[in-house]
Every structure is written in C-alpha cells, then in structure tokens.
Design a protein around this motif. Sequence first.
Motif, PDB file in Angstrom:
ATOM      1  N   GLU A 134       0.990  -1.057   0.142  1.00 41.56           N
ATOM      2  CA  GLU A 134       0.144  -0.014   0.091  1.00 41.56           C
ATOM      3  C   GLU A 134       0.860   1.170   0.061  1.00 41.56           C
ATOM      4  N   ALA A 135       2.011   1.342   0.741  1.00 44.02           N
ATOM      5  CA  ALA A 135       2.951   2.381   0.815  1.00 44.02           C
ATOM      6  C   ALA A 135       3.317   2.573  -0.764  1.00 44.02           C
ATOM      7  N   ALA A 136       3.779   1.408  -1.268  1.00 47.73           N
ATOM      8  CA  ALA A 136       4.260   1.557  -2.499  1.00 47.73           C
ATOM      9  C   ALA A 136       3.157   2.092  -3.693  1.00 47.73           C
ATOM     10  N   ARG A 137       2.248   1.918  -3.455  1.00 52.90           N
ATOM     11  CA  ARG A 137       1.052   2.499  -4.220  1.00 52.90           C
ATOM     12  C   ARG A 137       0.906   3.823  -4.179  1.00 52.90           C
ATOM     13  N   THR A 138       0.820   4.327  -2.928  1.00 54.20           N
ATOM     14  CA  THR A 138       0.894   5.844  -2.663  1.00 54.20           C
ATOM     15  C   THR A 138       2.050   6.690  -2.987  1.00 54.20           C
ATOM     16  N   VAL A 139       3.248   6.041  -2.850  1.00 50.88           N
ATOM     17  CA  VAL A 139       4.573   6.695  -3.271  1.00 50.88           C
ATOM     18  C   VAL A 139       4.718   6.867  -4.950  1.00 50.88           C
ATOM     19  N   CYS A 140       4.313   5.524  -5.474  1.00 48.41           N
ATOM     20  CA  CYS A 140       4.245   5.695  -7.009  1.00 48.41           C
ATOM     21  C   CYS A 140       3.266   6.693  -7.496  1.00 48.41           C
ATOM     22  N   THR A 163       4.686  10.339  -6.214  1.00 49.71           N
ATOM     23  CA  THR A 163       5.932  10.942  -6.717  1.00 49.71           C
ATOM     24  C   THR A 163       6.855  10.136  -7.548  1.00 49.71           C
ATOM     25  N   GLY A 164       7.860  10.685  -7.861  1.00 52.50           N
ATOM     26  CA  GLY A 164       8.827   9.971  -8.955  1.00 52.50           C
ATOM     27  C   GLY A 164       9.890   9.014  -8.040  1.00 52.50           C
ATOM     28  N   THR A 165       9.739   8.733  -6.956  1.00 55.33           N
ATOM     29  CA  THR A 165      10.693   7.734  -6.191  1.00 55.33           C
ATOM     30  C   THR A 165      10.517   6.627  -6.691  1.00 55.33           C
ATOM     31  N   LYS A 166      11.595   5.956  -6.897  1.00 57.81           N
ATOM     32  CA  LYS A 166      11.569   4.510  -7.389  1.00 57.81           C
ATOM     33  C   LYS A 166      11.516   3.627  -6.104  1.00 57.81           C
ATOM     34  N   VAL A 167      10.739   2.604  -6.124  1.00 60.13           N
ATOM     35  CA  VAL A 167      10.429   1.704  -5.048  1.00 60.13           C
ATOM     36  C   VAL A 167      10.953   0.344  -5.096  1.00 60.13           C
ATOM     37  N   VAL A 168      11.898  -0.253  -4.403  1.00 57.22           N
ATOM     38  CA  VAL A 168      12.405  -1.583  -4.172  1.00 57.22           C
ATOM     39  C   VAL A 168      11.735  -2.044  -2.797  1.00 57.22           C
ATOM     40  N   TYR A 196       3.715 -12.073  -3.955  1.00 57.63           N
ATOM     41  CA  TYR A 196       4.222 -10.724  -3.348  1.00 57.63           C
ATOM     42  C   TYR A 196       4.952  -9.983  -4.416  1.00 57.63           C
ATOM     43  N   VAL A 197       5.640 -10.668  -5.549  1.00 53.41           N
ATOM     44  CA  VAL A 197       6.270 -10.214  -6.734  1.00 53.41           C
ATOM     45  C   VAL A 197       5.124  -9.516  -7.635  1.00 53.41           C
ATOM     46  N   TYR A 198       4.154 -10.268  -7.790  1.00 55.57           N
ATOM     47  CA  TYR A 198       3.180  -9.796  -8.523  1.00 55.57           C
ATOM     48  C   TYR A 198       2.358  -8.525  -8.025  1.00 55.57           C
ATOM     49  N   GLU A 199       2.056  -8.331  -6.728  1.00 51.46           N
ATOM     50  CA  GLU A 199       1.429  -7.401  -6.032  1.00 51.46           C
ATOM     51  C   GLU A 199       2.502  -6.150  -6.100  1.00 51.46           C
ATOM     52  N   ALA A 200       3.621  -6.446  -5.730  1.00 58.57           N
ATOM     53  CA  ALA A 200       4.754  -5.225  -6.023  1.00 58.57           C
ATOM     54  C   ALA A 200       5.099  -4.722  -7.185  1.00 58.57           C
ATOM     55  N   LEU A 201       5.001  -5.216  -8.300  1.00 61.97           N
ATOM     56  CA  LEU A 201       5.112  -4.923  -9.663  1.00 61.97           C
ATOM     57  C   LEU A 201       3.675  -4.134 -10.070  1.00 61.97           C
ATOM     58  N   HIS A 202       2.522  -4.713  -9.647  1.00 62.85           N
ATOM     59  CA  HIS A 202       1.136  -3.970  -9.967  1.00 62.85           C
ATOM     60  C   HIS A 202       1.203  -2.920  -9.148  1.00 62.85           C
ATOM     61  N   ALA A 203       1.797  -2.702  -8.038  1.00 65.99           N
ATOM     62  CA  ALA A 203       1.976  -1.481  -7.289  1.00 65.99           C
ATOM     63  C   ALA A 203       2.632  -0.131  -7.854  1.00 65.99           C
ATOM     64  N   GLY A 204       3.444  -0.748  -8.552  1.00 65.13           N
ATOM     65  CA  GLY A 204       4.572   0.277  -9.192  1.00 65.13           C
ATOM     66  C   GLY A 204       5.991   0.159  -8.911  1.00 65.13           C
ATOM     67  N   ALA A 205       6.162  -0.945  -8.166  1.00 64.50           N
ATOM     68  CA  ALA A 205       7.581  -1.038  -7.748  1.00 64.50           C
ATOM     69  C   ALA A 205       8.561  -1.230  -8.796  1.00 64.50           C
ATOM     70  N   SER A 206       9.722  -0.894  -8.585  1.00 63.94           N
ATOM     71  CA  SER A 206      10.778  -1.225 -10.014  1.00 63.94           C
ATOM     72  C   SER A 206      11.655  -2.535  -9.657  1.00 63.94           C
ATOM     73  N   GLY A 207      11.404  -2.790  -8.584  1.00 66.78           N
ATOM     74  CA  GLY A 207      12.212  -4.122  -8.226  1.00 66.78           C
ATOM     75  C   GLY A 207      11.653  -4.787  -6.876  1.00 66.78           C
ATOM     76  N   PHE A 208      12.074  -6.202  -6.675  1.00 65.57           N
ATOM     77  CA  PHE A 208      12.093  -6.797  -5.500  1.00 65.57           C
ATOM     78  C   PHE A 208      13.225  -7.466  -5.012  1.00 65.57           C
ATOM     79  N   LEU A 209      13.698  -7.489  -3.736  1.00 70.63           N
ATOM     80  CA  LEU A 209      14.823  -8.047  -3.053  1.00 70.63           C
ATOM     81  C   LEU A 209      14.491  -8.953  -1.807  1.00 70.63           C
ATOM     82  N   LEU A 210      15.077  -9.767  -1.633  1.00 65.59           N
ATOM     83  CA  LEU A 210      14.954 -10.682  -0.284  1.00 65.59           C
ATOM     84  C   LEU A 210      15.908 -10.111   0.640  1.00 65.59           C
TER      85      LEU A 210
END
Length: 228
Positions: A65-71, A74-79, A89-103
């Motif tokens: 949810e934070a990623a959705r708001t930030v994206c 703002t123009g801030t990139k989300v990881v 989790y990856v699907y949700e993160a990408l759909h929220a607008g995240a630029s990447g996913f790290l363990l």
Amino acid sequence: MTIRVVVADDQELVRAGFALILGVQPDIEVVAEAGDGVEAVEAVRRHAPDVVLLDIRMPRMDGIEAARTVCAETGTKVVMLTTFDQDDYVYEALHAGASGFLLKDVRRDDLVHAVRVVVAGDSLLAPSVARRLVADFASRRPAGVRAATGGGAAPDVMDVLDVLTAREREILVLLGRGLSNAEIAAELVVSEHTVKTHVSNVLAKLGLRDRIQAVICAYETGLIAPGG
C-alpha cells in the motif's frame, strides 16, 4: 550525483543494517529511516528521495500500500524487501508500481548495486525471471485490463500503442522478451546509445516509470502473448 534513499522496515536491526551498508557508499545518502508504511510515505513526501526500500510486511500500512501511494504521488523509485519469495508478493509489488524486488538476505554488494540499477532506470529482476514472472502476472489479469500509463483510467490499448513509432514498438517487444540494452542493440544492429534513446522515448510516450512497467505493458496490451 548523490543517490538519496529512504529505508523502511519495522525491524530496527534490519533497517539499521541496510542504512549502514548504503550510507557508507560515496554516492549514496540515507536521508531517513521509517518503521512502518505510514512513516515511509511521510518520509518520501518530506525528503523526496530517489529510492525508497520498503519492507512488504509492516504495521499500520504495509509495503504494498505504501508503494501504491509513493508511486502515485512521486517519482521516487520503489524497491520491495521481504523474507518471503512467493510469486504473489512479486506480482503485487510490480502492480503497485515497484521497480524491483529483493529478499532481505540479499548480499551487501547486491543491495548497493540494486539501488544504483533502479536509479539508472533498469529493473532488479534478471531478464529470464522478469519474463516468467510478468508473463504469469499478465495472464492473471482480468480480460480487457489496460496497461497502466501513469494512473487513472487508461486509454484504449490501440490508442496507447499508436503513440509509438514502428521502431519503438519493436523496442517494446524486445523489452517484453526481457532483453537488455546490449542484447537489443545486437538484435537490431544499432548502438546501445540508440537503444537507450528508444527505450527512454517508449517510457515517456506510454507514461511508464521503468523497464519493468514496459514489460508489463507489452503483455497487457497483447503485444506479447503470456508464455510466448
């Protein structure tokens, strides 16, 4: 150029460790830390960082949810950061607008590299992984869903693609296949500089944040068939 970063994780030791690793880099400055999603969004609004690292599971507001708001704001990139590597989790993160996913067990050098890669406009997923995950992601989406083009109701798919030249469509197809700039350059027999220019034009015309969203767009518009 100094890369400004916000680190958000509800585990203080994890958060402090990531901040320490990044903060000692000569080209990275950790401008704020946050213990939950609400604090993370507030920190991004206050400091306008280049990148925010968001833990997926946090109190008050989770990382998705934070990623959705930030994206959206703002123009801030989300990881996204997590101890879980399930595809959902990856699907949700990408759909929220995240630029990447790290363990969270990411190696020190890989964490630093990830921040630099995202700022450069690339994705954090290896091409083969991006191709598999995003193809599956796109196939899960309801029929008729349009590619995200910066928020709000998206125009008709054909209208979206009509803004591209023939060469830019070709570039989008190759991005969708997960090719790097060097691989695209070899495929089209052009320079990497030319490819970078085309990629930038594609992202700008479609209102996409980065290459990950370009891959999603290629699948969701039907330019590439999931699994193809």
